[in-house]
Design an enzyme around this catalytic site. Structure first.
Site, PDB file in Angstrom:
ATOM      1  N   ALA A  61      -0.188  -3.677   6.723  1.00  0.00           N
ATOM      2  CA  ALA A  61      -0.708  -3.650   8.091  1.00  0.00           C
ATOM      3  C   ALA A  61      -2.132  -4.186   8.059  1.00  0.00           C
ATOM      4  O   ALA A  61      -2.797  -4.128   7.033  1.00  0.00           O
ATOM      5  CB  ALA A  61      -0.696  -2.208   8.608  1.00  0.00           C
ATOM      6  N   GLY A 100       2.931  -1.999   4.608  1.00  0.00           N
ATOM      7  CA  GLY A 100       3.858  -2.339   5.693  1.00  0.00           C
ATOM      8  C   GLY A 100       4.731  -3.521   5.347  1.00  0.00           C
ATOM      9  O   GLY A 100       5.840  -3.655   5.861  1.00  0.00           O
ATOM     10  N   GLU A 103       7.522  -2.132   3.468  1.00  0.00           N
ATOM     11  CA  GLU A 103       8.307  -1.311   4.398  1.00  0.00           C
ATOM     12  C   GLU A 103       9.193  -2.175   5.292  1.00  0.00           C
ATOM     13  O   GLU A 103      10.328  -1.820   5.587  1.00  0.00           O
ATOM     14  CB  GLU A 103       7.376  -0.427   5.235  1.00  0.00           C
ATOM     15  CG  GLU A 103       6.732   0.666   4.372  1.00  0.00           C
ATOM     16  CD  GLU A 103       5.683   1.455   5.118  1.00  0.00           C
ATOM     17  OE1 GLU A 103       4.711   0.849   5.599  1.00  0.00           O
ATOM     18  OE2 GLU A 103       5.831   2.682   5.218  1.00  0.00           O
ATOM     19  N   GLU A 123      -1.018   2.414   0.124  1.00  0.00           N
ATOM     20  CA  GLU A 123      -1.697   3.164   1.172  1.00  0.00           C
ATOM     21  C   GLU A 123      -2.573   4.304   0.640  1.00  0.00           C
ATOM     22  O   GLU A 123      -3.632   4.575   1.178  1.00  0.00           O
ATOM     23  CB  GLU A 123      -0.671   3.741   2.162  1.00  0.00           C
ATOM     24  CG  GLU A 123      -0.027   2.704   3.057  1.00  0.00           C
ATOM     25  CD  GLU A 123       1.180   2.031   2.418  1.00  0.00           C
ATOM     26  OE1 GLU A 123       1.336   2.085   1.193  1.00  0.00           O
ATOM     27  OE2 GLU A 123       1.961   1.427   3.182  1.00  0.00           O
TER      28      GLU A 123
HETATM   29  N1  T1G Z   1      -5.670  -6.147   6.332  1.00  0.00           N
HETATM   30  C1  T1G Z   1      -6.684  -6.953   6.720  1.00  0.00           C
HETATM   31  N2  T1G Z   1      -7.275  -7.873   5.915  1.00  0.00           N
HETATM   32  C2  T1G Z   1      -6.817  -7.957   4.657  1.00  0.00           C
HETATM   33  C3  T1G Z   1      -5.764  -7.141   4.175  1.00  0.00           C
HETATM   34  C4  T1G Z   1      -5.182  -6.200   5.078  1.00  0.00           C
HETATM   35  N3  T1G Z   1      -4.175  -5.408   4.722  1.00  0.00           N
HETATM   36  N4  T1G Z   1      -5.551  -7.461   2.870  1.00  0.00           N
HETATM   37  C5  T1G Z   1      -6.421  -8.443   2.573  1.00  0.00           C
HETATM   38  N5  T1G Z   1      -7.185  -8.740   3.634  1.00  0.00           N
HETATM   39  C6  T1G Z   1      -8.219  -9.767   3.697  1.00  0.00           C
HETATM   40  C7  T1G Z   1      -9.384  -9.457   2.785  1.00  0.00           C
HETATM   41  O1  T1G Z   1     -10.303  -8.614   3.449  1.00  0.00           O
HETATM   42  C8  T1G Z   1      -9.948 -10.838   2.546  1.00  0.00           C
HETATM   43  O2  T1G Z   1     -10.643 -11.202   3.733  1.00  0.00           O
HETATM   44  C9  T1G Z   1      -8.700 -11.718   2.496  1.00  0.00           C
HETATM   45  O3  T1G Z   1      -7.669 -10.984   3.180  1.00  0.00           O
HETATM   46  C10 T1G Z   1      -8.242 -12.003   1.078  1.00  0.00           C
HETATM   47  O4  T1G Z   1      -8.101 -10.740   0.434  1.00  0.00           O
HETATM   48  C11 T1G Z   1       1.925   0.678   7.811  1.00  0.00           C
HETATM   49  C12 T1G Z   1      -0.547   1.363   7.196  1.00  0.00           C
HETATM   50  C13 T1G Z   1      -3.142  -8.837  -0.687  1.00  0.00           C
HETATM   51  C14 T1G Z   1      -3.480  -8.350  -3.132  1.00  0.00           C
HETATM   52  O5  T1G Z   1      -3.704  -2.197   1.077  1.00  0.00           O
HETATM   53  O6  T1G Z   1      -4.514  -5.698  -1.960  1.00  0.00           O
HETATM   54  O7  T1G Z   1       0.226  -1.350   5.335  1.00  0.00           O
HETATM   55  O8  T1G Z   1     -12.909 -11.469   2.666  1.00  0.00           O
HETATM   56  O9  T1G Z   1      -9.912 -11.146  -1.251  1.00  0.00           O
HETATM   57  O10 T1G Z   1      -7.719 -11.025  -4.206  1.00  0.00           O
HETATM   58  O11 T1G Z   1       2.335   1.866   5.846  1.00  0.00           O
HETATM   59  O12 T1G Z   1      -5.999  -8.432  -0.395  1.00  0.00           O
HETATM   60  O13 T1G Z   1     -11.415 -13.466   3.039  1.00  0.00           O
HETATM   61  O14 T1G Z   1     -12.476 -12.271   5.012  1.00  0.00           O
HETATM   62  O15 T1G Z   1      -8.264  -9.230  -1.506  1.00  0.00           O
HETATM   63  O16 T1G Z   1      -5.891 -12.616  -3.333  1.00  0.00           O
HETATM   64  C15 T1G Z   1      -1.639  -1.818   2.838  1.00  0.00           C
HETATM   65  C16 T1G Z   1      -4.668  -4.834   0.699  1.00  0.00           C
HETATM   66  C17 T1G Z   1      -2.349  -1.752   4.147  1.00  0.00           C
HETATM   67  C18 T1G Z   1      -3.200  -4.494   0.676  1.00  0.00           C
HETATM   68  C19 T1G Z   1      -4.703 -10.224  -1.998  1.00  0.00           C
HETATM   69  N6  T1G Z   1      -1.955  -3.058   2.165  1.00  0.00           N
HETATM   70  N7  T1G Z   1      -4.920  -6.174   0.221  1.00  0.00           N
HETATM   71  O17 T1G Z   1      -5.754 -10.146  -2.940  1.00  0.00           O
HETATM   72  O18 T1G Z   1      -7.485 -11.613  -1.768  1.00  0.00           O
HETATM   73  S1  T1G Z   1      -2.033  -0.211   4.966  1.00  0.00           S
HETATM   74  C20 T1G Z   1      -2.994  -3.140   1.319  1.00  0.00           C
HETATM   75  C21 T1G Z   1      -4.865  -6.471  -1.111  1.00  0.00           C
HETATM   76  C22 T1G Z   1      -0.403  -0.336   5.448  1.00  0.00           C
HETATM   77  C23 T1G Z   1       1.644   0.730   6.333  1.00  0.00           C
HETATM   78  C24 T1G Z   1       0.197   0.905   6.022  1.00  0.00           C
HETATM   79  C25 T1G Z   1      -5.291  -7.878  -1.475  1.00  0.00           C
HETATM   80  C26 T1G Z   1      -4.126  -8.805  -1.816  1.00  0.00           C
HETATM   81  P1  T1G Z   1     -11.945 -12.163   3.586  1.00  0.00           P
HETATM   82  P2  T1G Z   1      -8.522 -10.617  -1.099  1.00  0.00           P
HETATM   83  P3  T1G Z   1      -6.732 -11.414  -3.156  1.00  0.00           P
END
Ligand code: T1G
Length: 653
Positions: A61, A100, A103, A123
Site C-alpha cells: 500500500a 498489499g 495480499e 507490515e
Molecule cells: N509506499 C510509498 N512509497 C514507497 C513505498 C510504499 N509502500 N515503497 C517504496 N516507496 C518509495 C520510496 O520512498 C522511494 O521514494 C522509492 O519508492 C524507491 O524506494 C495493506 C498496509 C519496494 C523493496 O513496506 O521495501 O502494504 O525516495 O528507495 O531500494 O497490508 O521500497 O524515490 O522518493 O526503497 O529499490 C508494505 C516498502 C506497505 C515495502 C524497493 N510495503 N518498500 O526498494 O527502492 S504497508 C512495504 C520497500 C501495506 C497492507 C499494508 C522498498 C522496495 P523516493 P526504495 P529500493
C-alpha cells in the site's frame, strides 16, 4: 491509467503502472476493481493475468496515504471481490510482491514468479500487521509456521523458497508475461480453486513448538505492539471463521495505524530514504568504482575489504609487510568463512570473492585504483604518511577517504596535493555488517568526490549519512554527550545496572555501561587523556571511568570493567565499582540520591537532543531525520521510537 486492460486472444492482461514501485493507492484500487468488472462481464475472456509495469510487482500500500482517511474502495474489499471472480486470475510477479502486493496476489487464484522475485509481508516493520487479508489467507496457503515467520518477522522470501512452501504455483521460465499466459492456458477448463478464505487454515504441527515460536517473537519484540498483535490475529485466523478473522484483522490494522509506534516507524522508513540526499550533489557524476584500495588489514580494514568484496568490488589491500598482508587476508577469509557458514554465500562464491583480493606492501599497486580508504592506526602522523604515499602513487582522479573516527580530516586534506579528492568514510564495526556509513564532507571536497563516496555506500547497501567535520561527526559526538551525562548520573546516585536497565527497558539492545565493557574502556580513556589539556576547566568532569581504567578494569577483555565477568559475557554488578563511584562522589562533595528509570531516560534523551540541535545549528547534519537514522542504525536507538530528534518533535517534510 493506474491499471490498463489488454488482451491476448481469450486471456486478459491487467497491467498495474504506478511508479516507482506500483504502490497501491486509490487509483490502483479503483483500476483493479474496474478490470475485475470488465473481465467478468466479457464472455470472450476466459482468464486474466495480473502483471506490473516497471521494476517490481506491487510493493505494498502507498505508505504516504496512511496519514489520510482511507478512501473506498478499500483494498481488503477489492481483494475479497477478486477472489470471488468466476474466471481464474494469475498473479505474475517480478521484483518484490510486498504487503498489499502479496495480499493482492493471495486474492488471485494462482501465483507465478520470476526466480529473482521476493515475496513478503513487511507490515510489522512499519508497526502494523497485514491489513488486507494477509493474516487469514497466508496460513491457508502455506504452513502455519511459515505464515508466523513471514508475518511477525516481516522478511521477504525468495521465489524458489516460496515455491517450496506453496506460496507460489510456479517459477516463470523466460519472459514473465509469456510464462504467465502459458500457465493460464494450462489451467483453462480446470476447476477453479476455492478462494483461500473459503479453505481451512493449516494448523501448527506441534503445540509446544508453536508456543516456543510465539515466545521467541515476543522476546525479539522488546515491548513493541505490532509483533504481539500479529501473534494474536494469527491465532484468530487459525481458529475463527475467515469472515470474523478478516474483520478482526481490519480492526487491529486500523488501531495500529493510529498507534505512535507506526507513525515513528513510517518516519524512519522515509528518513532512511532521504538520508543520502545532498542538495549540492544534484547532477554530480560519481567516479568509477572498478578498483578499490584499502590501506590497513586490521579489524576495520579487513571488514571494509570484505564489504567491498561481497559487493563484487575488487580490492587491493596495502599493509606494511608480508606478515601483515597475510594476517589481513586471514581476517578477510574468516569473514567470508562466517558468511558461508551462515549460508549467505556458497563455496564457489567464497572462492570467487577471495580471488578478487590482492594484497601488497608497495603503494604502486594502487596505480589504477578509483577509490582508496585508509583504515590505519588513529594517529595523525601515520595518516599524513599514508596520504603522502597516496599522493605519489594514485592518479589525481582517485578519491581518497579516511575511515578515522575522530581525527580532523580537513587537516589530512590540507597536507595533500589534491585536497578536493579527500573525503571521510566512517564505517562502524563490524564494517561488513553495520548498515550505517557516515560520509564526511571535508571543506575542500569536490562534488565528484562526495558523489563517489555516496555511490560506494549504495553499492555496499549501506545507509550513508553525510556529516560535516567536527569532533565525532554525528554519532560519536552524540554518544560522547550522553556518555558524559550517564557518568554524571552515576556520580549523582544511580548504579551502572540501573542506568543500563532503564536503557534496555526503553528499547536499547544493551545499556551504555554494558556497551563500554563490550567495546573496551581503553579507547575512550586514551581519547580523554589526549583531550585533558584542552578540557574546559569549568565543565563538570567525572573521573570514575579513569579510575576503573587505572585499576586495569578495561571491560570484558580483562574480566572486569563496569561489571564483573566470570563467564566472559554476563555482566555482574561489582561492589568494588560501587565503592569507586561512592568515593568519586564524596571527593566531589556530592550527596548521592536515588534515580528512577524515567528520569534516567529523560536525561539521556535530553542530552542527545541538545547535542543533535547543536549539530543542526552548525550544519554538521543535513536534516534532523539524518540524526535519527544515525542513532537508530549505529547506536541501538530503538527504531519504533523514531529517533531522538523525532521524539523532540522534529518533523521533516
Ligand atoms: N509506499 C510509498 N512509497 C514507497 C513505498 C510504499 N509502500 N515503497 C517504496 N516507496 C518509495 C520510496 O520512498 C522511494 O521514494 C522509492 O519508492 C524507491 O524506494 C495493506 C498496509 C519496494 C523493496 O513496506 O521495501 O502494504 O525516495 O528507495 O531500494 O497490508 O521500497 O524515490 O522518493 O526503497 O529499490 C508494505 C516498502 C506497505 C515495502 C524497493 N510495503 N518498500 O526498494 O527502492 S504497508 C512495504 C520497500 C501495506 C497492507 C499494508 C522498498 C522496495 P523516493 P526504495 P529500493
Amino acid at each position: 491509467m493506474a491499471v490498463t486492460l489488454t488482451r491476448m486472444d481469450d486471456i486478459a492482461i491487467a497491467t498495474v503502472e504506478n511508479p516507482p514501485v506500483n504502490a497501491v493507492n486509490y487509483a490502483v484500487r479503483q483500476g483493479l476493481l474496474e478490470a475485475l468488472v470488465q473481465t467478468e462481464a466479457d464472455e470472450e475472456i476466459r482468464a486474466t493475468i495480473l502483471i506490473c509495469a516497471g521494476r517490481t510487482f506491487v510493493a505494498g500500500a502507498d505508505i504516504r496515504e496512511f496519514g489520510q482517511p482511507p478512501k473506498p474502495p478499500h483494498l481488503p474489499d477489492v481483494i475479497t471481490l477478486l477472489e470471488g471472480a468466476t474466471k481464474p486470475w494469475v498473479a505474475a510477479i517480478h521484483g518484490s510482491a510486498l504487503g498489499g502486493g502479496l495480499e493482492i496476489a493471495l486474492g488471485c487464484h494462482y501465483r507465478i514468479a520470476t526466480p529473482s522475485a521476493r515475496l513478503g509481508l513487511p507490515e510489522v516493520t512499519l508497526g502494523l500487521i497485514p491489513g488486507a487479508g494477509g493474516t487469514v489467507r497466508l496460513p491457508r496457503l502455506v504452513a502455519a509456521e511459515t505464515a508466523l515467520d513471514m508475518i511477525t518477522g516481516g522478511k521477504p522470501v525468495a521465489a524458489p523458497k516460496a515455491l517450496d512452501s506453496g506460496l507460489i504455483d510456479a517459477l516463470a521460465d523466460g519472459d514473465l508475461q509469456e510464462a504467465a499466459l502459458r500457465f493460464a492456458r494450462q489451467r483453462l477448463g480446470e476447476t477453479l480453486p476455492l478462494p483461500l478464505s473459503a479453505q481451512s487454515p493449516n494448523l501448527p504441527r506441534d503445540a509446544e513448538d508453536w508456543k516456543t515460536r510465539q515466545r521467541r517473537v515476543l522476546d525479539r519484540a522488546r515491548g513493541q505492539a505490532a509483533p504481539r498483535a500479529a501473534l494474536e490475529i494469527l491465532d484468530t485466523a487459525l481458529t475463527a471463521p475467515a469472515k470474523e478473522a478478516l474483520e478482526q484483522e481490519r480492526e487491529t490494522f486500523l488501531r495500529l495505524k493510529s498507534h505512535p509506534e507506526s507513525a515513528a516507524l513510517r518516519h524512519v522508513f522515509f528518513a532512511e530514504r532521504a538520508a543520502g540526499q545532498l542538495p549540492r550533489l544534484k547532477g554530480a557524476e560519481p567516479g568509477p568504482l572498478d578498483h578499490i584500495g584499502i590501506i590497513g588489514g586490521g579489524t576495520m580494514g579487513a571488514g571494509i575489504t570484505a564489504a567491498c568484496l561481497l559487493a563484487d568490488l575488487p580490492v587491493t589491500m596495502i599493509e606494511r609487510d608480508t606478515d601483515a598482508c597475510d594476517a589481513g587476508r586471514a581476517r578477510v577469509t574468516d569473514i567470508l568463512d562466517d558468511a558461508q557458514r551462515r549460508g549467505l554465500i556458497d563455496a564457489s562464491r567464497h572462492a570467487a570473492l577471495l580471488s578478487q583480493l590482492t594484497t601488497a606492501t608497495d603503494y604502486a599497486a594502487l596505480a589504477a585504483a578509483d577509490l582508496v580508504i585508509e583504515a590505519v592506526f588513529e594517529d595523525m602522523a601515520t595518516k599524513h604518511a599514508v596520504f603522502k604515499a597516496l599522493d605519489t602513487h594514485t592518479r589525481p582522479v582517485c578519491i581518497l577517504a579516511s575511515n578515522t573516527s575522530y581525527l580532523d580530516i580537513n587537516e589530512m586534506a590540507r597536507a595533500t596535493a589534491h585536497p578536493e579528492r579527500i573525503i571521510g568514510l566512517h564505517f562502524f564495526s563490524p564494517a561488513h555488517v553495520m548498515k550505517l556509513l557516515e560520509l564526511i564532507v571535508t571543506d575542500r571536497a569536490s562534488d565528484r568526490a562526495l558523489a563517489t563516496g555516496l555511490a560506494l555506500g549504495k553499492r555496499l547497501r549501506k545507509l550513508t549519512v553525510p556529516a560535516g567535520v567536527c569532533d565525532g561527526f554525528i554519532g560519536n559526538r552524540i554518544l560522547s554527550s550522553y556518555r558524559r551525562d550517564t557518568d554524571a548520573i552515576l556520580q549523582d546516585g544511580a548504579t551502572p545496572s540501573q542506568i543500563d536497565q532503564a536503557m534496555r527497558d526503553f528499547g536499547f539492545p544493551m545499556g551504555i555501561f554494558e556497551m563500554q565493557d563490550l567495546a573496551g574502556l581503553d579507547i575512550s580513556w586514551a581519547m580523554r587523556k589526549r583531550r585533558a589539556a584542552t578540557r574546559d576547566p569549568d565543565e563538570r568532569y567525572v573521573d570514575i571511568a579513569d579510575t576503573l581504567c587505572e585499576a586495569g578494569r578495561l571491560g570484558r577483555k580483562t574480566g572486569r570493567g563496569w561489571y564483573l565477568y566470570t563467564d566472559g559475557k554476563t555482566p555482574i554488578p561489582d561492589p568494588e565499582v560501587e565503592q569507586i563511584i561512592a568515593q568519586s562522589a564524596e571527593a566531589a562533595g556530592i550527596t548521592r540520591r536515588a534515580f528512577d528509570p524515567d528520569e534516567i531516560i529523560t536525561r539521556i534523551l535530553t542530552a542527545m537532543q541538545h547535542e543533535g540541535q547543536e549539530i543542526l545549528n552548525e550544519n554538521i547534519a543535513e536534516r534532523a531525520s539524518d540524526i535519527d537514522v544515525v542513532m537508530i542504525n549505529g547506536y541501538g536507538f530503538p527504531r519504533w521510537r523514531g529517533g531522538p530528534m523525532y521524539m523532540a518533535g522534529h518533523r521533516d517534510s
